[in-house]
Write an enzyme that holds these catalytic residues in place. Structure first.
Site, PDB file in Angstrom:
ATOM      1  N   VAL A 197       0.859  -1.182   0.000  1.00  0.00           N
ATOM      2  CA  VAL A 197       0.000   0.000   0.000  1.00  0.00           C
ATOM      3  C   VAL A 197       0.895   1.232   0.000  1.00  0.00           C
ATOM      4  CG1 VAL A 197      -1.776   1.305   1.246  1.00  0.00           C
ATOM      5  CG2 VAL A 197      -1.836  -1.199   1.241  1.00  0.00           C
ATOM      6  N   TYR A 242      -3.993 -11.549   9.037  1.00  0.00           N
ATOM      7  CA  TYR A 242      -4.216 -12.804   8.318  1.00  0.00           C
ATOM      8  C   TYR A 242      -4.944 -13.818   9.193  1.00  0.00           C
ATOM      9  CZ  TYR A 242      -0.933 -10.969   4.851  1.00  0.00           C
ATOM     10  OH  TYR A 242      -0.305 -10.206   3.915  1.00  0.00           O
TER      11      TYR A 242
END
Length: 293
Positions: A197, A242
């Site tokens: 990002v 995650y």
């Protein structure tokens, strides 16, 4: 030292991914269609080594071109789609995004000079990876602030906003990386890597939505629903993300991986829900109050 024939970008399981080079003489999987598509593939008219896409691959190519993943935040909106092969400006923006991200960890050379070197190698890498479409896909995400959206209400412009993130998804063995990081994932299963990002857009929940977009693509491309990715042990925030998304550890690098000057990594996987062809994918919801890059 001779330039490597294939650049394998390790998974961006943190805000700053790193590079792994393969010294093989040619990419392991550089085909335009699966080996089973034809028992005697016809050569291209120009004498190249590629083969024609099968009807199934052509259908997936259309599905990839039509793929869109959209999410609205209180602060703006994110749209994720596949990289457009014909748009050179878009490819240039992606190269800069990846080069800047990879160069952030470099301390032994001027960051700007190293970013220029990375830009050259990344451009070559992306060219090779796009040749594997639709067996692998490079996704790009565009962010538009809420203020900009309000100012464009009623206009016919198609401005997507600024490129904010990217990720790569390998969908099968043909699209698998030529030199995947250790622990090595099964090459015939989908694999998510090279997620990053842009610095100015971090800590807004964009990373979570990018992961959702990758999972959505896997389902819509009718790939196997067991997905793999890597996460460095030192990256606790992505690791927690995650785990919250449903990924579990399959294997962890041996401590001896330090001898190759690499950070130890977890190999993680997730079983995506089976979705019928006529239904839409419903990605796992994240808590957007827990922000990460």
């Amino acid at each position: 030292m001779a330039a490597p024939a294939l650049l394998s970008l390790s998974p961006a399981v943190s805000r700053r991914p790193h590079l792994l080079f393969s010294h093989t003489h040619s990419p392991r999987h550089l085909r335009l269609a699966p080996p089973a598509a034809s028992s005697s593939p016809s050569p291209s008219p120009g004498g190249g080594g590629g083969v024609f896409l099968s009807p199934s691959a052509l259908s997936k190519l259309d599905a990839l071109a039509a793929f869109r993943y959209a999410h609205s935040f209180p602060h703006g909106s994110l749209t994720v789609r596949a990289l457009t092969p014909e748009d050179d400006a878009e490819a240039d923006a992606l190269v800069r995004l990846l080069a800047d991200s990879f160069s952030e960890d470099v301390r032994w050379a001027p960051a700007q000079r190293y970013a220029q070197l990375l830009a050259f190698v990344i451009r070559r890498y992306l060219h090779e990876r796009r040749g594997l479409t639709p067996h692998a896909a490079v996704l790009v995400g565009f962010y538009k602030p809420a203020a900009a959206e309000a100012g464009q209400e009623g206009e016919d412009g198609e401005d997507e906003g600024e490129m904010a993130c990217t990720a790569e998804v390998s969908l099968d063995a043909v699209g698998a990386p030529g030199a995947p990081p250790t622990p090595t994932p099964p090459l015939d299963f989908p694999y998510i890597c090279n997620m990053t990002v842009k610095t100015s857009f971090r800590r807004r929940g964009i990373g979570k939505q990018l992961l959702k977009a990758c999972e959505d693509l896997v389902v819509k491309m009718d790939a196997k629903t067991r997905v793999y990715l890597h996460c460095r042990i030192i990256d606790q925030v992505p690791f927690n993300m995650y785990k919250k998304a449903g990924y579990t550890i399959v294997q962890t690098d041996s401590i001896f991986v330090w001898l190759s000057l690499q950070k130890r990594k977890h190999l993680m996987r997730k079983e995506l829900p089976q979705v019928s062809v006529d239904s839409e994918c419903t990605p796992v919801e994240f808590d957007d109050n827990i922000l990460t890059g």
